[in-house]
Write an enzyme that holds these catalytic residues in place. Structure first.
Site, PDB file in Angstrom:
ATOM      1  N   ARG A  29      -7.221   7.845  -4.338  1.00 39.57           N
ATOM      2  CA  ARG A  29      -8.748   7.809  -3.186  1.00 39.57           C
ATOM      3  C   ARG A  29      -9.202   8.844  -2.914  1.00 39.57           C
ATOM      4  NH1 ARG A  29      -7.066   4.482   0.838  1.00 39.57           N
ATOM      5  NH2 ARG A  29      -7.367   2.772  -0.137  1.00 39.57           N
TER       6      ARG A  29
ATOM      7  N   ARG B 139      -8.293   8.925   8.826  1.00 37.07           N
ATOM      8  CA  ARG B 139      -8.993   8.782   7.209  1.00 37.07           C
ATOM      9  C   ARG B 139     -10.230   9.179   6.650  1.00 37.07           C
ATOM     10  NH1 ARG B 139      -6.046   2.814   4.517  1.00 37.07           N
ATOM     11  NH2 ARG B 139      -3.631   4.037   5.323  1.00 37.07           N
TER      12      ARG B 139
ATOM     13  N   LYS C 222      -2.623   3.534  10.103  1.00 44.51           N
ATOM     14  CA  LYS C 222      -3.405   4.490   9.819  1.00 44.51           C
ATOM     15  C   LYS C 222      -4.802   4.522  10.909  1.00 44.51           C
ATOM     16  CE  LYS C 222      -4.975  -0.080   7.890  1.00 44.51           C
ATOM     17  NZ  LYS C 222      -5.835  -0.385   6.849  1.00 44.51           N
TER      18      LYS C 222
ATOM     19  N   CYS D  68      -3.545  -4.832  -5.850  1.00 49.61           N
ATOM     20  CA  CYS D  68      -3.357  -5.052  -4.696  1.00 49.61           C
ATOM     21  C   CYS D  68      -1.879  -5.909  -4.443  1.00 49.61           C
ATOM     22  CB  CYS D  68      -4.722  -4.729  -3.368  1.00 49.61           C
ATOM     23  SG  CYS D  68      -4.049  -5.169  -2.008  1.00 49.61           S
TER      24      CYS D  68
ATOM     25  N   CYS E 103      -6.859 -11.445   1.244  1.00 49.19           N
ATOM     26  CA  CYS E 103      -5.365 -11.100   1.914  1.00 49.19           C
ATOM     27  C   CYS E 103      -5.807 -10.857   3.770  1.00 49.19           C
ATOM     28  CB  CYS E 103      -4.644 -10.215   2.373  1.00 49.19           C
ATOM     29  SG  CYS E 103      -4.586  -8.393   2.260  1.00 49.19           S
TER      30      CYS E 103
ATOM     31  N   CYS F 237      -9.621  -5.749   3.847  1.00 49.08           N
ATOM     32  CA  CYS F 237     -10.903  -4.075   3.653  1.00 49.08           C
ATOM     33  C   CYS F 237     -11.496  -4.791   3.023  1.00 49.08           C
ATOM     34  CB  CYS F 237      -9.222  -4.089   2.347  1.00 49.08           C
ATOM     35  SG  CYS F 237      -8.176  -3.034   2.947  1.00 49.08           S
TER      36      CYS F 237
END
Length: 550
Positions: free
Chosen positions: A75, A144, A208, A430, A469, A473
């Site tokens: 990424r 991030r 994060k 994932c 999940c 995201c």
């Protein structure tokens, strides 16, 4: 300060020698596996990569007694999501040479490549480095990619606000040069003494950290879903500062009541660049010092804020920054969707928003974008809604772009629901995914569209999002219709979120299969048409009807 028993990853970070670990050995010496060593799986994230495997082929390979088909996702770090044509060409060419060739636009205004084999990591990152691109801190327990409202149409001073994304990103980068040493130049860049990191120390953050900058009236970045949200306050076409919000985060864990989604709390206003940078830095130091390092499921800033209380966190922050926050200023969000198709902005240039369903660039789109980039007549801006904005196009060049759109059969005839859809990657790559998302949501939208037409709702600007999940995201917890995967083909149906990202949705029905989802939505749409009040959106109606009516 945090006194919890530390999780194993904390020890890995501390003994990693500035995030180096044994990554060099894992990549260059361990030819018996496509994976890296166990401790290095945690460290590689700080360099913008995740270890993945093709879950579609696990059973087949297990039967043949073969190792999992390991590969890496890379990424890029692109603060604010803007790149020029040369960088787009570098991304295109690198994707053609390494990995699957598929470009994936993320919900954080960047792009990632999947399917990179271990021996391709260094050449891939070296290719990006030549184009002045990197993946430093795009993943891992650090700040991030910083995101910001993408379309210049929102404000004549958009450019000056947008610049804060890069300023914050640079200000909060880790000091270690391990990325260049391991993946690019294969040698030490600086003496280790210059790597002293007063922000991250040798512990980095407990988890994060995400920053978003919103420019009212648009909330395309879902600013309250971030650890730190900055809301630009503009008066008389002049930026006077930012409202500050802390403690947003969406991820939960099925069956763990201690985890929850939380929208960020506004705590005040700052009026200068110097104060913004100082404040952001010290929010991270508080999280570094007080965040939960024993349970990573409870390690995001939202839990730290709730542990200290909002007032307690604010008091500690003001102590560290050395000034008092001013009261928050008034603003209003009235939109969250991207501005599709052609728009002329304040400086006279044209912008075209290309719909990229769930961020997966289709082959004809990729061919179009490559041919366009070769002309070097525009820039490329990734949006937080997983689309691509083609910007700074002169009136003279607008027709050239139009011709290329037609040549490559770029379809503008897309339903409002599909335009407002979003999904995470989920299966097959994932490792956390319990159900499909990116591969399935387009199919589900196709089946929901006739229901909307049946109830004359096809022109409603409804947001629909899916995650494989509960990590969230795809930001499904701040949508009007949200799906959270619970098992293969099975989802929690979430309703009651507002249209502009300022209210969380809630579970309406659990563990539904497709036929049940369609039956429930048909009933919801029917009730909405019959019972809504004037100007009431679907999210506001479902919140009133199902969650607050009593």
């Amino acid at each position: 300060m945090s006194t919890e028993k530390q999780s194993p990853i904390e020890g890995i970070k501390i003994k990693s020698d500035g995030l180096r670990g044994t990554l060099k050995e894992s990549i260059t010496l361990d030819n018996h596996t496509g994976n890296v060593r166990p401790d290095d799986e945690a460290l590689v994230k700080f360099h913008g990569m995740y270890v993945q495997d093709d879950r579609d082929r696990r059973e087949e390979r297990a039967q043949k007694k073969l190792d999992k088909l390991y590969s890496f996702m890379i990424r890029l770090r692109i603060p604010g999501g803007i790149i020029d044509a040369d960088k787009w060409l570098a991304i295109h060419e690198t994707s053609e040479e390494y990995g699957t060739g598929i470009l994936k636009i993320t919900t954080r205004q960047t792009i990632q490549l999947h399917g990179i084999l271990k021996h391709e990591l260094r050449p891939t990152l070296q290719s990006f480095d030549k184009a002045k691109l990197d993946s430093i801190a795009a993943c891992g327990d650090v700040n991030r990619n910083v995101i910001v409202s993408s379309h210049p149409l929102v404000s004549p001073i958009h450019q000056s606000i947008h610049a804060y994304a890069d300023k914050l990103s640079k200000h909060l980068l880790p000091k270690t040069q391990a990325y260049y040493e391991i993946f690019v130049d294969n040698e030490k860049i600086y003496e280790r003494e210059t790597e002293k990191d007063d922000l991250y120390e040798d512990r980095y953050l407990p988890r994060k950290f995400k920053i978003a900058i919103a420019i009212p009236p648009t909330n395309d970045v879902d600013v309250f879903a971030n650890d730190l949200g900055l809301i630009a306050i503009i008066e008389n076409d002049k930026l006077i500062g930012f409202n500050v919000a802390i403690g947003g985060g969406l991820s939960t864990t099925h069956g763990n009541p201690n985890t929850y989604s939380r929208l960020a709390s506004e705590i005040g206003f700052v009026d200068s660049e110097e104060k913004v940078l100082k404040l952001a830095y010290e929010v991270l130091t508080i999280q570094r010092d007080y965040g939960n390092r024993g349970d990573r499921k409870l390690a995001r800033l939202k839990y730290t804020v709730d542990k200290l209380t909002v007032d307690g966190f604010k008091a500690e922050l003001e102590k560290r920054i050395g000034f008092k926050l001013e009261p928050s200023k008034a603003y209003q969000f009235t939109e969250r969707s991207d501005n599709y198709y052609w728009h002329q902005v304040h400086n006279g240039s044209w912008y075209y928003t290309l719909f990229v369903e769930n961020g997966a660039v289709k082959p004809n789109q990729k061919a179009f974008l490559h041919e366009l980039a070769l002309l070097r007549i525009n820039n490329f801006i990734f949006t937080a809604n997983q689309n691509l904005l083609l910007g700074e196009i002169s009136s003279e060049n607008k027709q050239i772009v139009e011709n290329l759109l037609q040549k490559h059969q770029i379809n503008d005839d897309i339903s409002e629901l599909r335009k407002n859809s979003m999904a995470c990657v989920a299966l097959p790559t994932c490792p956390l995914a319990l159900a499909e998302a990116q591969r399935y949501l387009p199919e589900l939208v196709t089946k929901i569209e006739p229901l909307l037409a049946k109830h004359n709702l096809q022109n409603d600007d409804i947001t629909i999002r899916m995650t494989g999940c509960p990590n969230g995201c795809g930001r499904s917890y701040v949508s009007e219709i949200g799906f959270v995967g619970t098992a293969a083909g099975q989802y929690n149906l979430m309703l009651g979120g507002d249209r502009y990202g300022v209210r969380l949705n809630k579970i309406y029905k659990e563990k539904l299969y497709e036929n049940e989802i369609l039956e429930e939505l048909d009933l919801v749409f029917d009730n909405y048409i019959k019972e809504r009040i004037p100007y009431e959106t679907l999210g506001d109606y479902t919140n009133r009807k199902y969650f607050t009516a009593n």
